[in-house]
Design a protein around this motif. Structure first.
Motif, PDB file in Angstrom:
ATOM      1  N   ASP A 157      22.785 -42.041  54.904  1.00  0.00           N
ATOM      2  CA  ASP A 157      22.576 -40.614  55.156  1.00  0.00           C
ATOM      3  C   ASP A 157      21.178 -40.159  54.739  1.00  0.00           C
ATOM      4  O   ASP A 157      20.457 -39.535  55.505  1.00  0.00           O
ATOM      5  CB  ASP A 157      23.628 -39.811  54.369  1.00  0.00           C
ATOM      6  N   VAL A 161      18.495 -38.393  57.258  1.00  0.00           N
ATOM      7  CA  VAL A 161      18.350 -36.923  57.186  1.00  0.00           C
ATOM      8  C   VAL A 161      16.953 -36.566  56.692  1.00  0.00           C
ATOM      9  O   VAL A 161      16.317 -35.628  57.202  1.00  0.00           O
ATOM     10  CB  VAL A 161      19.469 -36.258  56.345  1.00  0.00           C
ATOM     11  N   TYR A 164      14.611 -37.246  59.623  1.00  0.00           N
ATOM     12  CA  TYR A 164      14.815 -36.269  60.697  1.00  0.00           C
ATOM     13  C   TYR A 164      14.146 -34.946  60.339  1.00  0.00           C
ATOM     14  O   TYR A 164      13.430 -34.341  61.147  1.00  0.00           O
ATOM     15  CB  TYR A 164      16.309 -36.061  60.978  1.00  0.00           C
ATOM     16  N   GLU A 165      14.367 -34.497  59.108  1.00  0.00           N
ATOM     17  CA  GLU A 165      13.726 -33.246  58.676  1.00  0.00           C
ATOM     18  C   GLU A 165      12.209 -33.402  58.681  1.00  0.00           C
ATOM     19  O   GLU A 165      11.482 -32.495  59.080  1.00  0.00           O
ATOM     20  CB  GLU A 165      14.211 -32.858  57.269  1.00  0.00           C
ATOM     21  N   ARG A 178      22.837 -33.224  63.244  1.00  0.00           N
ATOM     22  CA  ARG A 178      23.361 -32.834  61.920  1.00  0.00           C
ATOM     23  C   ARG A 178      23.823 -34.066  61.154  1.00  0.00           C
ATOM     24  O   ARG A 178      24.088 -35.119  61.738  1.00  0.00           O
ATOM     25  CB  ARG A 178      24.502 -31.843  62.075  1.00  0.00           C
ATOM     26  N   PHE A 179      23.963 -33.888  59.858  1.00  0.00           N
ATOM     27  CA  PHE A 179      24.311 -35.009  58.984  1.00  0.00           C
ATOM     28  C   PHE A 179      25.453 -34.584  58.074  1.00  0.00           C
ATOM     29  O   PHE A 179      25.342 -33.606  57.343  1.00  0.00           O
ATOM     30  CB  PHE A 179      23.086 -35.421  58.154  1.00  0.00           C
ATOM     31  N   TYR A 343      13.319 -33.073  51.914  1.00  0.00           N
ATOM     32  CA  TYR A 343      14.351 -34.019  51.476  1.00  0.00           C
ATOM     33  C   TYR A 343      13.768 -35.296  50.855  1.00  0.00           C
ATOM     34  O   TYR A 343      14.500 -36.194  50.476  1.00  0.00           O
ATOM     35  CB  TYR A 343      15.260 -34.419  52.654  1.00  0.00           C
TER      36      TYR A 343
END
Ligand code: F6P
Length: 546
Positions: A157, A161, A164-165, A178-179, A343
């Motif tokens: 995860d 994530v 991606y962000e 979404r995660f 993140y």
């Protein structure tokens, strides 16, 4: 077996140096060497590292390099890159570098070249990503997929994530990505409440395909889908898996034709550039994913070939050892000055703390020294208005990594500052913070401003707070890859110095086992509770109130 770390001549030389050097101030080090700011810098894979604001001299750096040599760092690095089974407690090779090796490279595990396997999976991921992105992968009712939900936790995860962000700027914006990670049902419910099941694809990402959280969320996601579409056959169009465990994937009901594999020589927290990155690839496309891999590869090549004194992961790793083991610093703050990297500290927490949070050496002896630091942080400038006070004037020594870019992806003029933009305001803060942390403000300086002598001590900044500054041109997939690989290898360097296994994670097992036992006790029948009195009382109270 090498000598215990603290008994080596290299360590003792550092200890002796520390005793005479520990009070030296960065103000004096800079005053004595006008070129220090440029001299104590290094560059690799598109990243510029300024490490001049560290409490080191050339002597310190030489002694740290001696330590690296004494611990056989280069030989250990080469053993990892060659595919030797350096993860001794699990009998596995550690080959995340093979995930981004050139297609023509040969990297063998048990005599088999794994690079073609990597390329085969990348090719399948790319073909699948193209289909989904152009709307050709249809859901069960014939509608194109518009929503992608990755279900996974930990390494399955945090990497996707975070990336991606970080790379949202490059993402196909008509896809919602979404995660879902937490077993707390709120996570799944909130992330799916506004999605149309007919247009939603779940990627169940789990190396083992046994992780409690992921299996619970995948099961509930399937129920959510089936309650809308009403036919088991829908699962094949709305679920794909990323795993090393084909049998468990099949058992869950996902066609193994829709499974993207990886291998036991990829650790969970080192897996975001394997098929675990499928959600990211769907978002940014195979070409940008390829650029990300190129960035990882740039840093791998730098790590493998740059002389140790100019080697970024080596420098950052050894500086971390200097503070952790000699100054007694307990933590490392990572402070990206880029909102897209929000993140990144959370990602590094798993990478660093799951890797180097260990208490025994490779041969099972209790370490007699500190190992991995607590890693924490959040993007600047927000952190400045929250916890920086403690870094500047508190009683703890907190080395910090500042990360910034020369160019922004979102140029926005600053209305009050003609000719300047938000990005200039942001970066001015990077430079100001590291300057303030290093040089502080003395009592005479405060008094010379006319401050009441009784209040002046409150305004004194001791300075001498060490920082690294990492500066890159622009946040691109390639830069991000290099940045992640930098920290991967930094963690490796420290693990070698500390003589620990950075590639297992037995520390997460006990809690998992106990939770498996306790969950059975939370149901209807009054169980015979045999825990300690605190745990028994908490379970009883929960049962009474649930
Ligand atoms: O937290 C322990 C851990 O094993 C991590 O190392 C891993 O990234 C995570 O759980 C998820 O594991 P899996 O991918 O097997 O579901």
């Amino acid at each position: 077996m090498s000598d215990p770390l603290t008994e080596t001549a290299a360590w003792q030389a550092l200890q002796a140096h520390f005793e005479s050097f520990k009070d030296a101030h960065l103000r004096d080090l800079f005053a004595a060497d006008p070129q220090r700011g440029e001299r104590l810098s290094a560059e690799g894979a598109g990243l510029y590292l300024d490490y001049s604001k560290h409490r080191v001299t050339d002597e310190t750096l030489g002694l740290l390099m001696n330590l690296a040599h004494a611990r056989g760092l280069e030989a250990r690095r080469d053993a990892m890159l060659r595919g030797e089974k350096i993860n001794l407690t699990e009998g596995r090779a550690v080959l995340h570098t093979a995930l981004r090796a050139p297609a023509a490279a040969v990297v063998k595990v048990d005599g088999r070249n794994v690079v073609p396997d990597v390329q085969e999976v990348l090719g399948r991921m790319g073909a699948f990503a193209h289909e989904v992105r152009r709307g050709a992968w249809l859901g069960f009712t014939g509608r194109p997929i518009r929503n992608i939900v990755n279900i996974g936790i930990g390494g399955s995860d945090l990497g996707p994530v975070m990336a991606y962000e970080a790379l949202k700027h490059y993402a196909q914006r008509d896809l919602t990505v979404r995660f879902v990670s937490n077993v707390d049902g709120t996570d799944l419910v909130e992330k799916t409440r506004d999605l149309n099941p007919e247009e939603t694809l779940f990627i169940v990402s789990s190396k083992t395909f046994t992780t409690q959280e992921t299996m619970a969320n995948a099961g509930s996601a399937r129920a959510w889908l089936l309650s809308a579409l009403g036919d088991e056959a829908a699962v094949a169009r709305h679920f794909v898996a990323v795993s090393t465990n084909a049998e468990a994937v099949q058992k869950f009901g996902i066609d193994t034709a829709n499974m993207f594999g990886f291998w036991d020589w990829v650790g969970g927290r080192y897996s975001m550039d394997s098929a675990i990155g499928l959600s990211l690839m769907l978002a940014v496309g195979p070409e940008q994913f390829g650029e990300l891999l190129a960035g990882f590869r740039d840093m791998d090549e730098h790590f493998a070939s740059a002389p140790l004194p100019q080697n970024l992961p080596v420098l950052m790793g050894l500086l971390g050892v200097w503070y952790n083991n000699f100054f007694g610093a307990q933590t490392l703050a990572v402070l990206p000055y880029d909102q897209y990297l929000a993140y990144f500290p959370a990602y590094l927490q798993q990478l660093d703390m799951e890797s180097n949070g260990k208490h025994v050496t490779l041969d099972g002896h209790e370490v007699g020294y500190q190992t991995g630091p607590v890693v924490w942080g959040q993007p600047g400038t927000n952190g400045q208005h929250a916890f920086y006070q403690l870094i500047h004037q508190g009683t703890k020594l907190i080395p910090c990594d500042f990360i910034g870019f020369c160019q922004t992806l979102n140029p926005l003029p600053a209305p009050e500052q003609p000719g300047l933009g938000h990005h200039d305001l942001l970066m001015a803060n990077v430079f100001a913070q590291t300057e303030a942390l290093a040089f502080g403000k003395t009592l005479p300086q405060v008094l010379s401003e006319g401050v009441d002598p009784g209040l002046a001590p409150h305004r004194v900044f001791e300075g001498n707070r060490p920082t690294s500054t990492l500066l890159a041109e622009r946040l691109t997939p390639r830069t991000l890859g290099a940045l992640i690989a930098l920290y991967e290898h930094k963690v490796f360097v420290q693990g070698v110095i500390w003589d620990i296994n950075s590639f297992d994670q037995w520390g997460v097992e006990l809690g998992k086992v106990l939770a498996g036992r306790i969950v059975k006790e939370l149901g209807k029948d009054e169980p015979d509770l045999t825990h300690d009195s605190s745990t028994n009382a908490l379970i009883r109270r929960y049962r009474a109130g649930r």
